[in-house]
Write an enzyme that holds these catalytic residues in place. Structure first.
Site, PDB file in Angstrom:
ATOM      1  N   ASP A 167     -49.915   7.102  -8.171  1.00 17.74           N
ATOM      2  CA  ASP A 167     -50.397   7.454  -6.843  1.00 17.74           C
ATOM      3  C   ASP A 167     -49.420   7.051  -5.746  1.00 17.74           C
ATOM      4  OD1 ASP A 167     -52.517   8.526  -5.166  1.00 17.74           O
ATOM      5  OD2 ASP A 167     -52.841   6.461  -4.510  1.00 17.74           O
TER       6      ASP A 167
ATOM      7  N   LEU B  70     -57.223  10.059   0.921  1.00 18.93           N
ATOM      8  CA  LEU B  70     -56.578  10.913   1.921  1.00 18.93           C
ATOM      9  C   LEU B  70     -55.059  10.897   1.820  1.00 18.93           C
ATOM     10  CD1 LEU B  70     -58.791   9.986   5.007  1.00 18.93           C
ATOM     11  CD2 LEU B  70     -58.906  12.064   3.632  1.00 18.93           C
ATOM     12  N   ARG B  71     -54.541  10.224   0.781  1.00 16.61           N
ATOM     13  CA  ARG B  71     -53.088  10.147   0.651  1.00 16.61           C
ATOM     14  C   ARG B  71     -52.483  11.531   0.418  1.00 16.61           C
ATOM     15  NH1 ARG B  71     -52.036   5.429  -2.700  1.00 16.61           N
ATOM     16  NH2 ARG B  71     -52.168   4.282  -0.745  1.00 16.61           N
ATOM     17  N   GLY B  72     -53.236  12.432  -0.233  1.00 16.36           N
ATOM     18  CA  GLY B  72     -52.736  13.781  -0.463  1.00 16.36           C
ATOM     19  C   GLY B  72     -52.461  14.508   0.842  1.00 16.36           C
TER      20      GLY B  72
ATOM     21  N   THR C 196     -49.468  12.908   2.771  1.00 18.13           N
ATOM     22  CA  THR C 196     -48.172  13.244   2.177  1.00 18.13           C
ATOM     23  C   THR C 196     -47.828  14.706   2.399  1.00 18.13           C
ATOM     24  OG1 THR C 196     -48.613  11.578   0.467  1.00 18.13           O
ATOM     25  CG2 THR C 196     -46.773  13.061   0.086  1.00 18.13           C
TER      26      THR C 196
END
Length: 340
Positions: A197, A278-280, A283
């Site tokens: 991740d 919410l990292r998607g 990024t």
């Protein structure tokens, strides 16, 4: 020192090259994971890009590659010193540090300098690989075979941007921000989800099957091995052009506008795919912004976003026991449904 292969001379593997350039433009994206066959130019591309990038200025005599233009808290304890003092610096090549599979934790994060302790009676810290990689690249081949305690150390540093060492009576804290690049063969083992991740981008590389492409790769590599200086000189102009492009992108990326419709599209794609957290989305936006900066544009568009969806999300999908489709197929299907 061996001369690196020119980045612009690398044949094929366009997605890998683009992902590496995006990560170099914006380090906050989180690095690149490259999975695929051996002998497909993974380590060659990483070293070639690092050699292509402009030199960085470091504080003279600093073991942690501190930037003389930075002020507290972005400096090590030695460089903080007098906050009003002018730090002298000099230019050095961007570091590319290899983290071998057999490296001990002491070698990675640093430890007590035994030699100084025995001969001078001083309790001093010997910086590790994370200190050497600060502001550069940390490259891990066969990253999926990395030992768990090293993975834990990397996760801590990746999350905070600094390395904290508390051992043998030492208490050291120093900055450790780098582009993490990992490569490996998925058939030899899976990567821990927590570390997976942390990579911003993930690309798959395969051995080319087109005869023309394979011949071109072999010819180029053979010419490089026969006369490295002549081969590098041949590609010097293209290398200079790309270097200027990346420099411009790095200075422009923070000024690139991201319209609300771009944020909405990123959110819709991630919701449709069921990605965790919410990292998607974050990024996706950062990668789209870096892509726009590389193109010399001041506003990220849907086209920029869509061009990075696969490398940003292919390693973030949950396994669906009812859907045997590959991650790329699922992503492309979800994007097609959004257009319907």
């Amino acid at each position: 020192m061996a001369l690196p292969y020119p980045f612009t001379a690398i044949v094929a593997q366009e997605e890998m090259k683009q992902a590496l350039m995006i990560a170099a433009v914006d380090q906050s994206i989180g690095g690149v994971l490259v999975f695929g066959d051996r002998g497909t130019g993974k380590s060659t591309a990483i070293r070639a890009l690092a050699a292509l990038l402009p030199k960085m200025r470091v504080v003279t005599g600093c073991a942690y590659n501190c930037d003389p233009a930075t002020r507290k808290p972005g400096l090590c304890e030695r460089c903080i010193g007098d906050p009003d003092a002018e730090l002298k610096g000099h230019a050095v090549p961007l570091p590319v540090v290899d983290l071998p599979l057999g490296a001990t934790e002491d070698r990675v994060i640093g430890a007590l300098d035994i030699e100084r302790a025995l001969h001078k009676g001083e309790k001093a810290f010997e910086p590790g690989l994370l200190a050497q990689a600060h502001r550069g690249f940390l490259y891990i081949d066969e990253v999926n075979l990395l030992e768990d305690h090293i993975v834990d150390a990397l996760l801590d540093v990746a999350a905070s941007g600094e390395n904290v060492v508390e051992r043998e009576g030492l208490s050291i804290r120093h900055p450790a921000k780098f582009v993490l690049v990992g490569s490996g063969n998925p058939e030899e083992g899976e990567l821990r989800p927590q570390l997976l991740d942390r990579f911003g981008l993930s690309v798959d590389v395969r051995t080319p099957t087109e005869i023309k492409t394979r011949v071109s790769i072999v010819q180029s590599r053979d010419a490089f091995e026969r006369d490295r200086e002549a081969f590098i000189k041949k590609w010097q102009r293209k290398e200079g052009t790309l270097r200027k492009q990346i420099e411009r992108a790095r200075s422009l990326v923070n000024e690139v506008d991201t319209p609300e419709q771009l944020l909405e599209r990123a959110a819709r794609i991630c919701v449709a795919l069921g990605t965790d957290g919410l990292r998607g989305e974050l990024t996706l936006i950062r990668a789209a912004r870096a892509t726009a900066a590389l193109a010399g544009e001041t506003c990220a568009t849907i086209e920029h976003l869509d061009s990075v969806v696969l490398p940003v999300l292919r390693h973030r999908l949950r396994r669906d026991p009812l859907d045997e489709s590959g991650s790329e197929t699922r992503i492309l299907r979800a994007m097609a449904n959004l257009e319907a």
